[in-house]
Motif scaffolding. Structure first.
Motif, PDB file in Angstrom:
ATOM      1  N   THR B 111     -10.663  -0.448  -0.095  1.00 30.83           N
ATOM      2  CA  THR B 111      -9.696  -0.172  -1.154  1.00 30.83           C
ATOM      3  C   THR B 111      -9.143  -1.502  -1.661  1.00 30.83           C
ATOM      4  OG1 THR B 111      -7.857  -0.101   0.384  1.00 30.83           O
ATOM      5  CG2 THR B 111      -8.996   1.990  -0.039  1.00 30.83           C
ATOM      6  N   ALA B 112      -8.381  -1.420  -2.768  1.00 38.41           N
ATOM      7  CA  ALA B 112      -7.772  -2.635  -3.329  1.00 38.41           C
ATOM      8  C   ALA B 112      -6.922  -3.315  -2.264  1.00 38.41           C
ATOM      9  CB  ALA B 112      -6.926  -2.258  -4.535  1.00 38.41           C
ATOM     10  N   LEU B 113      -6.157  -2.507  -1.540  1.00 38.39           N
ATOM     11  CA  LEU B 113      -5.278  -3.047  -0.506  1.00 38.39           C
ATOM     12  C   LEU B 113      -6.087  -3.741   0.596  1.00 38.39           C
ATOM     13  CD1 LEU B 113      -2.116  -2.767   0.306  1.00 38.39           C
ATOM     14  CD2 LEU B 113      -3.031  -1.266   2.065  1.00 38.39           C
ATOM     15  N   GLN B 114      -7.162  -3.088   1.018  1.00 42.27           N
ATOM     16  CA  GLN B 114      -7.993  -3.666   2.093  1.00 42.27           C
ATOM     17  C   GLN B 114      -8.678  -4.943   1.628  1.00 42.27           C
ATOM     18  OE1 GLN B 114     -10.321  -0.151   2.718  1.00 42.27           O
ATOM     19  NE2 GLN B 114      -9.219   0.416   4.590  1.00 42.27           N
ATOM     20  N   ASN B 115      -9.076  -4.976   0.337  1.00 45.90           N
ATOM     21  CA  ASN B 115      -9.725  -6.174  -0.189  1.00 45.90           C
ATOM     22  C   ASN B 115      -8.789  -7.377  -0.142  1.00 45.90           C
ATOM     23  OD1 ASN B 115     -12.531  -6.367  -1.462  1.00 45.90           O
ATOM     24  ND2 ASN B 115     -11.905  -4.258  -1.952  1.00 45.90           N
ATOM     25  N   VAL B 116      -7.505  -7.121  -0.398  1.00 54.18           N
ATOM     26  CA  VAL B 116      -6.539  -8.220  -0.327  1.00 54.18           C
ATOM     27  C   VAL B 116      -6.262  -8.556   1.142  1.00 54.18           C
ATOM     28  CG1 VAL B 116      -4.193  -8.945  -0.952  1.00 54.18           C
ATOM     29  CG2 VAL B 116      -5.523  -7.528  -2.541  1.00 54.18           C
ATOM     30  N   VAL B 118      -8.088  -8.236   3.761  1.00 50.06           N
ATOM     31  CA  VAL B 118      -9.162  -8.835   4.562  1.00 50.06           C
ATOM     32  C   VAL B 118      -9.073 -10.372   4.537  1.00 50.06           C
ATOM     33  CG1 VAL B 118     -11.018  -8.924   2.812  1.00 50.06           C
ATOM     34  CG2 VAL B 118     -11.591  -8.552   5.205  1.00 50.06           C
ATOM     35  N   ALA B 119      -8.589 -10.912   3.406  1.00 46.63           N
ATOM     36  CA  ALA B 119      -8.424 -12.371   3.341  1.00 46.63           C
ATOM     37  C   ALA B 119      -7.347 -12.815   4.318  1.00 46.63           C
ATOM     38  CB  ALA B 119      -8.059 -12.783   1.916  1.00 46.63           C
ATOM     39  N   LEU B 120      -6.333 -11.968   4.477  1.00 47.34           N
ATOM     40  CA  LEU B 120      -5.259 -12.280   5.437  1.00 47.34           C
ATOM     41  C   LEU B 120      -5.756 -12.114   6.874  1.00 47.34           C
ATOM     42  CD1 LEU B 120      -2.592 -10.337   3.426  1.00 47.34           C
ATOM     43  CD2 LEU B 120      -2.385 -12.756   3.984  1.00 47.34           C
ATOM     44  N   ALA B 121      -6.658 -11.144   7.058  1.00 48.88           N
ATOM     45  CA  ALA B 121      -7.212 -10.911   8.402  1.00 48.88           C
ATOM     46  C   ALA B 121      -8.005 -12.131   8.860  1.00 48.88           C
ATOM     47  CB  ALA B 121      -8.104  -9.681   8.397  1.00 48.88           C
ATOM     48  N   PHE B 122      -8.759 -12.745   7.929  1.00 50.39           N
ATOM     49  CA  PHE B 122      -9.522 -13.946   8.297  1.00 50.39           C
ATOM     50  C   PHE B 122      -8.588 -15.092   8.691  1.00 50.39           C
ATOM     51  CE2 PHE B 122     -13.161 -12.105   5.806  1.00 50.39           C
ATOM     52  CZ  PHE B 122     -14.020 -12.034   6.879  1.00 50.39           C
ATOM     53  N   ALA B 123      -7.348 -15.038   8.156  1.00 46.96           N
ATOM     54  CA  ALA B 123      -6.374 -16.081   8.499  1.00 46.96           C
ATOM     55  C   ALA B 123      -5.608 -15.729   9.765  1.00 46.96           C
ATOM     56  CB  ALA B 123      -5.409 -16.260   7.335  1.00 46.96           C
ATOM     57  N   GLY B 124      -5.929 -14.576  10.357  1.00 48.94           N
ATOM     58  CA  GLY B 124      -5.311 -14.194  11.639  1.00 48.94           C
ATOM     59  C   GLY B 124      -3.961 -13.521  11.485  1.00 48.94           C
ATOM     60  N   VAL B 125      -3.626 -13.073  10.246  1.00 53.48           N
ATOM     61  CA  VAL B 125      -2.339 -12.382  10.043  1.00 53.48           C
ATOM     62  C   VAL B 125      -2.446 -10.989  10.665  1.00 53.48           C
ATOM     63  CG1 VAL B 125      -0.678 -11.541   8.317  1.00 53.48           C
ATOM     64  CG2 VAL B 125      -1.961 -13.656   7.910  1.00 53.48           C
ATOM     65  N   THR B 126      -1.436 -10.607  11.405  1.00 55.35           N
ATOM     66  CA  THR B 126      -1.494  -9.317  12.112  1.00 55.35           C
ATOM     67  C   THR B 126      -1.274  -8.143  11.152  1.00 55.35           C
ATOM     68  OG1 THR B 126       0.807  -9.573  12.685  1.00 55.35           O
ATOM     69  CG2 THR B 126      -0.796 -10.209  14.364  1.00 55.35           C
ATOM     70  N   SER B 127      -1.618  -6.982  11.624  1.00 55.71           N
ATOM     71  CA  SER B 127      -1.715  -5.776  10.804  1.00 55.71           C
ATOM     72  C   SER B 127      -0.470  -5.484   9.945  1.00 55.71           C
ATOM     73  CB  SER B 127      -2.033  -4.607  11.723  1.00 55.71           C
ATOM     74  OG  SER B 127      -2.013  -3.420  11.020  1.00 55.71           O
ATOM     75  N   GLY B 128       0.693  -5.475  10.573  1.00 51.22           N
ATOM     76  CA  GLY B 128       1.920  -5.121   9.852  1.00 51.22           C
ATOM     77  C   GLY B 128       2.232  -6.074   8.700  1.00 51.22           C
ATOM     78  N   PRO B 129       2.421  -7.360   9.015  1.00 50.71           N
ATOM     79  CA  PRO B 129       2.711  -8.328   7.955  1.00 50.71           C
ATOM     80  C   PRO B 129       1.588  -8.389   6.912  1.00 50.71           C
ATOM     81  CG  PRO B 129       3.023  -9.320  10.114  1.00 50.71           C
ATOM     82  CD  PRO B 129       2.440  -7.976  10.345  1.00 50.71           C
ATOM     83  N   ARG B 130       0.364  -8.131   7.357  1.00 49.59           N
ATOM     84  CA  ARG B 130      -0.792  -8.175   6.441  1.00 49.59           C
ATOM     85  C   ARG B 130      -0.654  -7.107   5.368  1.00 49.59           C
ATOM     86  NH1 ARG B 130      -5.412  -8.092  10.157  1.00 49.59           N
ATOM     87  NH2 ARG B 130      -5.586  -5.852   9.933  1.00 49.59           N
ATOM     88  N   GLU B 132       2.113  -5.587   4.442  1.00 42.69           N
ATOM     89  CA  GLU B 132       3.296  -5.889   3.600  1.00 42.69           C
ATOM     90  C   GLU B 132       2.933  -6.894   2.517  1.00 42.69           C
ATOM     91  OE1 GLU B 132       6.808  -7.247   5.706  1.00 42.69           O
ATOM     92  OE2 GLU B 132       6.639  -5.519   7.064  1.00 42.69           O
ATOM     93  N   ARG B 133       2.241  -7.955   2.945  1.00 40.96           N
ATOM     94  CA  ARG B 133       1.870  -9.031   2.008  1.00 40.96           C
ATOM     95  C   ARG B 133       0.889  -8.504   0.952  1.00 40.96           C
ATOM     96  NH1 ARG B 133       2.708 -13.535  -0.829  1.00 40.96           N
ATOM     97  NH2 ARG B 133       0.926 -14.945  -0.908  1.00 40.96           N
ATOM     98  N   ALA B 134      -0.063  -7.686   1.380  1.00 44.37           N
ATOM     99  CA  ALA B 134      -1.060  -7.157   0.445  1.00 44.37           C
ATOM    100  C   ALA B 134      -0.383  -6.255  -0.597  1.00 44.37           C
ATOM    101  CB  ALA B 134      -2.144  -6.393   1.193  1.00 44.37           C
ATOM    102  N   LEU B 143      -0.552  -3.917  -9.842  1.00 38.91           N
ATOM    103  CA  LEU B 143      -1.420  -2.841  -9.350  1.00 38.91           C
ATOM    104  C   LEU B 143      -0.821  -2.124  -8.133  1.00 38.91           C
ATOM    105  CD1 LEU B 143      -4.949  -4.487  -9.628  1.00 38.91           C
ATOM    106  CD2 LEU B 143      -4.032  -2.664 -11.046  1.00 38.91           C
ATOM    107  N   GLY B 144       0.504  -2.107  -8.081  1.00 40.76           N
ATOM    108  CA  GLY B 144       1.171  -1.478  -6.943  1.00 40.76           C
ATOM    109  C   GLY B 144       0.768  -0.032  -6.733  1.00 40.76           C
ATOM    110  N   ASP B 145       0.457   0.635  -7.837  1.00 36.18           N
ATOM    111  CA  ASP B 145       0.114   2.065  -7.726  1.00 36.18           C
ATOM    112  C   ASP B 145      -1.394   2.296  -7.558  1.00 36.18           C
ATOM    113  OD1 ASP B 145      -0.385   1.038 -10.214  1.00 36.18           O
ATOM    114  OD2 ASP B 145       0.065   2.905 -11.286  1.00 36.18           O
ATOM    115  N   ARG B 146      -2.172   1.229  -7.487  1.00 37.13           N
ATOM    116  CA  ARG B 146      -3.638   1.379  -7.383  1.00 37.13           C
ATOM    117  C   ARG B 146      -4.158   0.866  -6.030  1.00 37.13           C
ATOM    118  NH1 ARG B 146      -5.796   4.404 -11.062  1.00 37.13           N
ATOM    119  NH2 ARG B 146      -7.448   3.069 -11.922  1.00 37.13           N
ATOM    120  N   ALA B 147      -3.246   0.701  -5.104  1.00 41.90           N
ATOM    121  CA  ALA B 147      -3.602   0.066  -3.814  1.00 41.90           C
ATOM    122  C   ALA B 147      -4.698   0.808  -3.057  1.00 41.90           C
ATOM    123  CB  ALA B 147      -2.362  -0.046  -2.936  1.00 41.90           C
ATOM    124  N   ASP B 148      -4.683   2.134  -3.165  1.00 42.72           N
ATOM    125  CA  ASP B 148      -5.641   2.907  -2.366  1.00 42.72           C
ATOM    126  C   ASP B 148      -6.935   3.221  -3.118  1.00 42.72           C
ATOM    127  OD1 ASP B 148      -4.009   2.900  -0.172  1.00 42.72           O
ATOM    128  OD2 ASP B 148      -2.874   4.647  -0.862  1.00 42.72           O
TER     129      ASP B 148
END
Lengths: 446, 234
Positions: B111-116, B118-130, B132-134, B143-148
């Protein structure tokens, strides 16, 4: 990237290609099921055999052999026979029985007496053997398993415990109903003759009360080795010593030996614990007796099972290697199809290691899912096989059915570990290939 | 002779020093970049224009650390990209630069949210903050309403916004855009440039490669032209 995130990405990737994932897992499942079922069979067979040896107390018993048995065992083992003169032979008589009984740790000492008899119940007859048994044998299998009636008491009472097979031949279909009934026992006895025309043999008949019936047992549960119909030892001894089949009777006929010096073909000795077997046995051997115990053959039995299990494992592993090639093939295809995704992941900061791990996790997931499914399928397969075996046993009237499949923890964990390791090895090549992909070229792949 | 350009806008954030890139095509050697030198000041919106095959994308790939130069150096602060190994380049792409491509390159199964994220995941950002940031980044690009929604459910302009949000995920100092409007209609292209300008105004250094000289001219505060692998003029 954390291991959990790597796992999630790998899992999502596999979920996107459900059919391919399912088929690949199916390959692993079949391989693992085969491996599991075969090794389970090997382990079960080993456990059953070892267990049955313990059940029959064969691991805490040995036999003192007479000269005939001693030569037979020597021939079986292909050993060089001892020169007859080199060793003074120890006579297997009541003196020896008493001497062995006095040894520490010895539980029971029973001379082997097999008396040829004819048993009769009305019109039903059985021509065969009965053994003489001491009352203490009721503690040992298979006599400890009597469900109908009881075992023999001490003394010379005319009592008999029938094996299930003999009871049926004599017309007792129901074991419970046989208990308390009386049957005739006939056996031949030597007698002194006056005239030349007289036969030195007469048939004596006795009425014996059935006090117990053995359940029908599989061979591995003591159905053959120590099984069979029994009468009190003292009574059997009396009849046997005058029976033409015994060497002792011929010696007695010649009037040479006192009763206590008459020999038995073999003596069965049981010790209270298998760990004391060797000590007692060595003592008896030091007196000049030959002995035999199944413990001697245990190493060979264990070796045979090891070979069997190795063959089964190799066959199962071949199946797993084939399945692993399937995993490698599927993942290589997957790498080619996901070039752009790999390029994208690298462009947004994924390292070669991250990409390698994603593909290795995918391989591992296929291995674990296929392995677990294979475990379930293998278990199911072995249960069905057990049902079929049980059906044949029951059809033959054997109610105590051995389970020829075992599921030790090492097997369950081992096959899952095996599936995981093999799939990861299969995933190494595609994972390394994915990790080495040039991101610029990968992104150009549309 | 190669032309060297430097610019005096603030301190130098990026220095390209005598950069060359050659490719082997069979027995032929193609020179994609030919001794290019360039200084880019902190907070610059640099437009790089040129015809197809002029070496624009090659330059961007080298600046992004996606490719390695045949000669020369690329200095981001005191870090020379040419000297970095594979993991070092990955770190550079993760933290120093964000990249936006013409073809968006979103992962279609996410999804749009996951695409954003995943870049944070590569940087080691944990699930919760990731998460929030996405969510915050998708809100920033409208695109707040298109996240999913998955990429296939988004328009080209929306996909490029997601790609920009993803590029901004780890809050890089540099945003590198390779023909970001190449697949978009003119109205949407303008929206994307407005978004890039906004990010520039927040203090980021933007390097945008495009062949739409007129359009970039309205937003970039500096334009350079590449021709046959060389910097032609400013």
């Amino acid at each position: 990237m954390s291991w959990l995130d790597t796992f999630r990405i790998a899992f999502d990737n596999l979920r996107q290609a459900k059919l391919r994932f399912t088929l690949t897992c199916l390959g692993v499942m079949i391989a693992i099921a085969t491996l599991f079922a075969m090794v389970s069979f090997g382990a079960g067979l080993r456990a059953e055999t070892m267990g049955s040896l313990q059940l029959q107390d064969l691991l805490r018993s040995f036999r003192v052999l007479g000269p005939e048995q001693s030569q037979y065992i020597t021939r079986l083992r292909e050993e060089k026979p001892e020169k007859p003169a080199s060793r003074k032979r120890l006579p297997l008589n009541d003196n020896l029985v008493e001497r062995v009984s006095r040894l520490q740790y010895v539980e029971t000492v029973q001379p082997e007496i097999r008396l040829p008899v004819e048993l009769q119940n009305g019109k039903s007859r059985y021509l065969g053997w009965v053994r003489g048994a001491i009352p203490e044998l009721k503690r040992n299998p298979p006599y400890s398993k009597i469900t109908a009636g009881r075992f023999l008491n001490a003394g010379k009472a005319k009592e008999i415990v029938l094996s299930r097979g003999v009871a049926e031949i004599l017309g007792f279909k129901d074991a419970e109903k046989a208990v308390g009934q009386t049957i005739e026992l006939r056996t031949d006895q030597l007698r002194p003759v006056s005239g030349q025309d007289d036969l030195p043999i007469e048939t004596v008949t006795g009425k014996f009360r059935i006090v117990g019936v053995l359940p029908r047992l599989a061979a591995s549960r003591g159905g053959t080795f120590y099984g069979g119909s029994v009468i009190p030892l003292d009574l059997a001894r009396e009849l046997w010593r005058k029976n033409p089949a015994s060497a002792a009777s011929l010696t007695a006929l010649r009037g040479g030996l006192e009763s206590r010096e008459r020999e038995y073909p073999l003596i069965d000795v049981r010790v209270s614990d298998s760990s004391q077997l060797e000590e007692v046995r060595k003592t008896v051997e030091s007196w000049g007796a030959s002995t035999f115990s199944l413990v001697d053959e245990m190493d060979k039995v264990k070796q045979a099972f090891l070979i069997l299990e190795t063959i089964f494992s190799v066959l199962g592993t071949i199946a797993l290697v084939v399945a692993s090639l399937g995993i490698a093939n599927v993942l290589i295809m997957s790498v080619l199809e996901r070039m752009q995704m790999i390029g994208t992941m690298k462009a947004i900061g994924g390292t070669d290691g991250d990409i390698r791990r994603i593909f290795l996790f995918e391989a591992g997931l296929i291995g674990v899912v296929g392995g677990l499914a294979g475990l379930a399928a293998g278990w199911l397969l072995t249960r069905v096989a057990h049902r079929i075996i049980a059906h044949f046993f029951l059809k033959n009237g054997i109610t105590e059915i051995p389970d020829l499949f075992a599921y030790p923890a090492w097997l369950i964990l081992g096959v899952i570990g095996f599936a995981l390791v093999f799939s990861m090895i299969a995933g190494l090549l595609p994972a390394n290939r994915a990790a080495r992909i040039d991101p610029v070229k990968a992104l150009k792949t549309a | 002779m190669a032309v060297s350009l430097s610019h005096g806008l603030g301190s130098v954030a990026l220095r390209v020093d005598d950069l060359s890139k050659e490719y082997r095509m069979g027995t032929r050697t193609v020179i994609a970049l030919d001794h290019v030198s360039l200084d880019v000041g902190t907070g610059t919106f640099l437009g790089v224009v040129g015809r197809s095959g002029s070496g624009k994308s090659t330059l961007l790939n080298l600046l992004a650390g996606l490719d390695r130069p045949s000669a020369g150096a690329i200095w981001f602060g005191d870090q020379n990209l040419a000297a970095l190994r594979s993991d070092g380049l990955a770190r550079h792409r993760r933290h120093t630069v964000g990249i936006v491509f013409q073809s968006f390159y979103l992962i279609p199964t996410m999804t749009a949210l996951q695409n954003v994220a995943v870049a944070l995941a590569f940087a080691g950002v944990t699930s919760g903050p990731r998460r929030e940031r996405a969510v915050e980044l998708l809100g920033l690009v409208g695109l707040g309403d298109r996240a999913d929604h998955r990429p296939a459910e988004l328009s080209g302009g929306e996909q490029q916004r997601v790609a920009i949000a993803r590029a901004m995920a780890n809050n890089p100092q540099f945003l590198l855009a390779d023909e970001p409007t190449g697949n978009l209609d003119s109205r949407t292209a303008e929206e994307i440039f407005v978004l890039l300008k906004r990010l520039h105004q927040e203090g980021r250094t933007i390097i945008c490669i495009t062949h739409e000289k007129d359009l970039i001219g309205q937003y970039a505060d500096r334009l350079v032209t590449l021709k046959d692998g060389r910097l032609a003029a400013e």
